[in-house]
Design a protein around this motif. Structure first.
Motif, PDB file in Angstrom:
ATOM      1  N   ASN A 268       0.793  -1.234   0.000  1.00 38.09           N
ATOM      2  CA  ASN A 268       0.000   0.000   0.000  1.00 38.09           C
ATOM      3  C   ASN A 268       0.823   1.282   0.000  1.00 38.09           C
ATOM      4  N   ALA A 269       2.154   1.150  -0.047  1.00 35.91           N
ATOM      5  CA  ALA A 269       2.962   2.365   0.003  1.00 35.91           C
ATOM      6  C   ALA A 269       4.372   2.119  -0.504  1.00 35.91           C
ATOM      7  N   LEU A 270       4.961   3.195  -1.017  1.00 32.63           N
ATOM      8  CA  LEU A 270       6.393   3.247  -1.300  1.00 32.63           C
ATOM      9  C   LEU A 270       7.050   4.030  -0.176  1.00 32.63           C
ATOM     10  N   TYR A 271       8.169   3.522   0.330  1.00 32.55           N
ATOM     11  CA  TYR A 271       8.933   4.243   1.344  1.00 32.55           C
ATOM     12  C   TYR A 271      10.295   4.581   0.749  1.00 32.55           C
ATOM     13  N   VAL A 272      10.622   5.868   0.747  1.00 38.15           N
ATOM     14  CA  VAL A 272      11.890   6.339   0.188  1.00 38.15           C
ATOM     15  C   VAL A 272      12.657   7.035   1.309  1.00 38.15           C
ATOM     16  N   THR A 273      13.873   6.582   1.566  1.00 37.34           N
ATOM     17  CA  THR A 273      14.670   7.188   2.634  1.00 37.34           C
ATOM     18  C   THR A 273      15.740   8.108   2.060  1.00 37.34           C
ATOM     19  N   TYR A 274      16.196   9.040   2.874  1.00 37.13           N
ATOM     20  CA  TYR A 274      17.310   9.901   2.493  1.00 37.13           C
ATOM     21  C   TYR A 274      18.136  10.191   3.744  1.00 37.13           C
ATOM     22  N   THR A 275      19.425  10.383   3.559  1.00 37.50           N
ATOM     23  CA  THR A 275      20.334  10.651   4.667  1.00 37.50           C
ATOM     24  C   THR A 275      20.337  12.134   5.001  1.00 37.50           C
ATOM     25  N   GLU A 276      20.282  12.445   6.274  1.00 40.30           N
ATOM     26  CA  GLU A 276      20.208  13.833   6.718  1.00 40.30           C
ATOM     27  C   GLU A 276      21.259  14.082   7.798  1.00 40.30           C
ATOM     28  N   PRO A 277      22.505  14.432   7.405  1.00 38.11           N
ATOM     29  CA  PRO A 277      23.527  14.719   8.410  1.00 38.11           C
ATOM     30  C   PRO A 277      23.275  16.061   9.081  1.00 38.11           C
ATOM     31  N   MET A 278      23.653  16.130  10.344  1.00 39.31           N
ATOM     32  CA  MET A 278      23.481  17.375  11.088  1.00 39.31           C
ATOM     33  C   MET A 278      24.519  18.398  10.647  1.00 39.31           C
ATOM     34  N   ASP A 279      24.157  19.677  10.701  1.00 32.79           N
ATOM     35  CA  ASP A 279      25.094  20.762  10.431  1.00 32.79           C
ATOM     36  C   ASP A 279      26.205  20.698  11.477  1.00 32.79           C
ATOM     37  N   ARG A 280      27.436  20.476  11.012  1.00 36.22           N
ATOM     38  CA  ARG A 280      28.537  20.290  11.957  1.00 36.22           C
ATOM     39  C   ARG A 280      28.883  21.565  12.722  1.00 36.22           C
ATOM     40  N   THR A 281      28.611  22.709  12.121  1.00 38.52           N
ATOM     41  CA  THR A 281      28.836  23.949  12.854  1.00 38.52           C
ATOM     42  C   THR A 281      27.898  24.026  14.057  1.00 38.52           C
ATOM     43  N   GLU A 282      26.643  23.691  13.828  1.00 37.01           N
ATOM     44  CA  GLU A 282      25.667  23.688  14.913  1.00 37.01           C
ATOM     45  C   GLU A 282      26.082  22.716  16.009  1.00 37.01           C
ATOM     46  N   LEU A 283      26.564  21.549  15.590  1.00 32.88           N
ATOM     47  CA  LEU A 283      26.986  20.553  16.561  1.00 32.88           C
ATOM     48  C   LEU A 283      28.198  21.040  17.355  1.00 32.88           C
ATOM     49  N   MET A 284      29.147  21.684  16.673  1.00 29.04           N
ATOM     50  CA  MET A 284      30.325  22.213  17.345  1.00 29.04           C
ATOM     51  C   MET A 284      29.927  23.252  18.387  1.00 29.04           C
TER      52      MET A 284
ATOM     53  N   ASP B 116      27.028  23.672  19.899  1.00 29.53           N
ATOM     54  CA  ASP B 116      26.315  23.039  21.009  1.00 29.53           C
ATOM     55  C   ASP B 116      27.282  22.359  21.971  1.00 29.53           C
ATOM     56  N   ALA B 117      28.310  21.703  21.410  1.00 21.40           N
ATOM     57  CA  ALA B 117      29.280  21.008  22.251  1.00 21.40           C
ATOM     58  C   ALA B 117      30.070  21.988  23.108  1.00 21.40           C
TER      59      ALA B 117
END
Length: 666
Positions: free
Chosen positions: A316-332, A334-335
């Motif tokens: 009843n459905a197609l499932y399509v995935t995509y990779t979504e990496p976090m913005d590394r600047t934002e992560l830096m 936050d850390a």
């Protein structure tokens, strides 16, 4: 000091490399940040689970530009490679190879006068394209050797005749199997690639086009339509007389509107769907339903995405995935703000930089400079210890937030006969291995992912989601720390996973309660499995390697708390086609054997009495696929078909395909 801490401390004070140390715990191969562009486009009124279309081509272009900035900052790059082959696993066995428990109880066609093996597919009733297909009487065999053929092209001007044009096309052989012991080549088709047979139409997926042939009279196939491809086919399925495709379209240096995945099909950029929040973008995807008899597109929907795409289809459905990496600047950032080592005035300066309207690259440079200035202001005797303490802090933060580094977005395209609609979007941490990582069962979507990042230990999770809205329901996390998923298979309320680093743990996960899935049992053994196949209710076959040689394993899962090894066998072969594509696998339950192409030959392996033994080795010119016809096994090579009698396992005859080519090929 630990070498990892030395590296982290060092890169903290080396300009742009600080980003890798602090926020770069993403997947391996992350790229450097890109150039300055617009800031991300977030919708403050939306939620992560909502999907909406763009209201104009301008808003589409702005979202794409912001997504590219985010993608580069997150180490994401490269448009998806438009190639059907990249979909892991493929046809090549029998319809009974479905993981469905119903399929394990019997063999479709076993009671008919002449049973004919079909493609090894993930889901019963949903066909997948492959290089060998059948209509139940004839086989269509795609030749791997392209040749030049002359095809007419459109008229150049009014009154001009058609201009001949040479194109490098392959050849598809049509083999009549109505006499199982004596197949005959009856025709050829000047097209080759992965194929689907729907009713009396053969659909060929070539690199630059889709072609439809009327094969109602198999000895006289006729081309009835062709659709040039403007994008690349990521995946295809056939169900209930309809063909479903997912086509990727690269964005180039500047997005073109409208998007044209197929010649004659346009998707207005305002109609393309996106998540409510900003995600990296390097392609648009179009899901479409196609009438195989005419080549007409009945419906289509578009949405933005990224590379690492996986496609799974339920009834009843197609499932399509995509990779979504976090913005590394934002992560830096936050850390650093969470660190107990960084003083308050430095954090205030970092927050001030956050408030500026800067690109990710510029913000990263400013934050790095702030950290450098602070460390340089310390007495020399304190600098080294401060770097070490900060590195330890950042490493701890990276470990605690590893599931934020890379997430997988999931788009659900609902199927209503030929009508398509983008129905839901959800996310899970990590990235799936391939289509077998995803499964829908009784209203629940299950997806297994590996979570990993540079400087952090990998882990493996399995998530359950409500299939209609893609909201997370439950999870099993941290399976086999430090390892990666190599194979997944779902059978009813269970999931079987193989993870690997130095040993091959086989995991049994109980999914009977989607809200509280539980890992029931683990069995460790040498080597690894790349493909898992249900042989019976209590036996799972693994195909992989040990010490550089092909290996098969029979896992007894009758006691999920204590899975055991019923038998295993290592072959004097270096590789198997099954590791690259599940379409290369064939199982014949009537004769208790499976086909394993390895090092160019075809191994026929018995699994009866829970014991593995080679019945025969079929030598041919690079065996790629096998199908049974009655009590005969057809082994397909590049230029011939070898017929083996399954009652004696003796070679019955050989059909030379190349020698049988004729001027009748069309």
């Amino acid at each position: 000091m630990d070498r990892k801490l030395i590296v982290l401390a060092a890169v903290l004070v080396v300009g742009a490399a600080a980003l890798v140390a602090v926020g770069g715990a993403l997947s391996s191969g992350d790229a450097d940040p890109g150039t300055e562009t617009d800031t991300p486009v977030d919708d403050p009124d939306g939620s992560d689970g909502e999907l909406r279309s763009f209201d104009s081509s301008k808003s589409f272009a702005a979202y794409v530009a912001a997504g590219r900035t985010s993608a580069r900052a997150g180490g994401f790059g490269g448009a998806p490679r438009p190639d059907v082959v990249r979909e892991t696993g493929g046809d090549g066995a029998t319809a009974t190879a479905s993981p469905d428990s119903a399929a394990l109880s019997g063999e479709p066609g076993a009671d008919s006068a002449v049973r004919v093996g079909t493609t090894n597919v993930q889901e019963t009733g949903i066909d997948e394209p492959d290089i060998v297909k059948t209509d139940g009487r004839n086989f269509f065999v795609s030749s791997p050797r392209p040749r030049y053929v002359v095809e007419p092209t459109p008229r150049r001007a009014e009154g001009d005749g058609p201009v001949p044009e040479e194109k490098r096309r392959g050849l598809t052989h049509v083999v009549d199997a109505s006499e199982p012991a004596d197949p005959q080549r009856i025709a050829g088709i000047n097209a080759s690639g992965r194929m689907l047979v729907v009713n009396e139409t053969l659909v060929v997926l070539e690199g630059d086009r889709l072609v439809g042939y009327d094969v109602g009279a198999a000895d006289d196939p006729k081309q009835v339509w062709t659709r040039p491809l403007e994008g690349g086919v990521v995946s295809a399925r056939a169900m209930d007389g309809q063909v479903y495709l997912v086509v990727s379209s690269g964005l180039g240096s500047s997005p073109r509107c409208p998007v044209e995945p197929l010649a004659g099909l346009t998707v207005d950029c305002g109609d393309i769907y996106r998540p409510a929040t900003q995600v990296p973008v390097d392609a648009t995807y179009t899901a479409l339903s196609l009438d195989p008899a005419s080549g007409d597109v009945d419906d289509s929907v578009g949405f933005v995405g990224t590379h690492d795409t996986t496609v799974y289809m339920s009834d009843n459905a197609l499932y399509v995935t995509y990779t979504e990496p976090m913005d590394r600047t934002e992560l830096m950032v936050d850390a650093l703000l969470a660190s107990s080592v960084v003083p308050g005035d430095v954090k205030d300066r970092i927050r001030e930089v956050q408030g500026y309207n800067l690109s990710a690259r510029a913000e990263q440079a400013e934050v790095t400079h702030t950290v450098e200035e602070w460390i340089a202001s310390l007495p020399e005797s304190e600098r080294q210890s401060t770097r070490e303490a900060l590195s330890a802090d950042l490493e701890a933060y990276a470990s605690e937030h590893v599931r934020e580094y890379v997430t997988t977005g999931i788009v659900r395209v609902a199927l209503d006969d030929t009508a398509l609609s983008v129905a839901a979007q959800g996310t899970v941490p990590g990235r799936p291995l391939n289509q077998f990582s995803v499964d829908e069962h009784e209203g629940t979507l299950r997806i297994a992912t590996t979570v990993s990042g540079v400087g952090t230990e990998s882990a493996n999770d399995l998530y359950t989601l409500n299939a209609s809205g893609l909201d997370r329901v439950g999870a099993v996390q941290d399976m086999a720390p430090g390892q990666r998923i190599y194979a997944v298979r779902y059978v009813g309320d269970r999931a079987y996973l193989v993870t690997f680093r130095q040993i091959d743990p086989f995991h049994v996960v109980d999914l009977s309660n989607p809200a509280a899935p539980v890992e029931r049992g683990i069995r460790e053994l040498p080597g690894f499995s790349r493909y898992l196949h249900p042989v019976s209710e209590d036996l799972i076959l693994g195909v992989g390697q040990e010490d550089g040689q092909v290996k098969t394993v029979l896992f007894d899962v009758s006691d999920p708390e204590n899975p055991t090894i019923a038998d295993s066998k290592v072959y004097d072969r270096r590789w198997s086609g099954v590791e690259r594509s599940h379409h290369a696998f064939t199982i014949d339950r009537r004769h208790g054997a499976f086909f394993l192409p390895a090092d160019g030959d075809g191994l026929v392996v018995s699994y009866e009495n829970q014991s593995l033994s080679v019945e025969t080795t079929v030598e041919t010119d690079r065996a790629t696929r096998a199908r049974y016809v009655g009590d005969y096994l057809y082994v397909f090579g590049q230029r011939e078909v070898v017929v083996v009698n399954e009652t004696t396992w003796e070679r019955e005859t050989t059909l030379e395909l190349a020698a049988a080519s004729s001027e009748r090929d069309r």
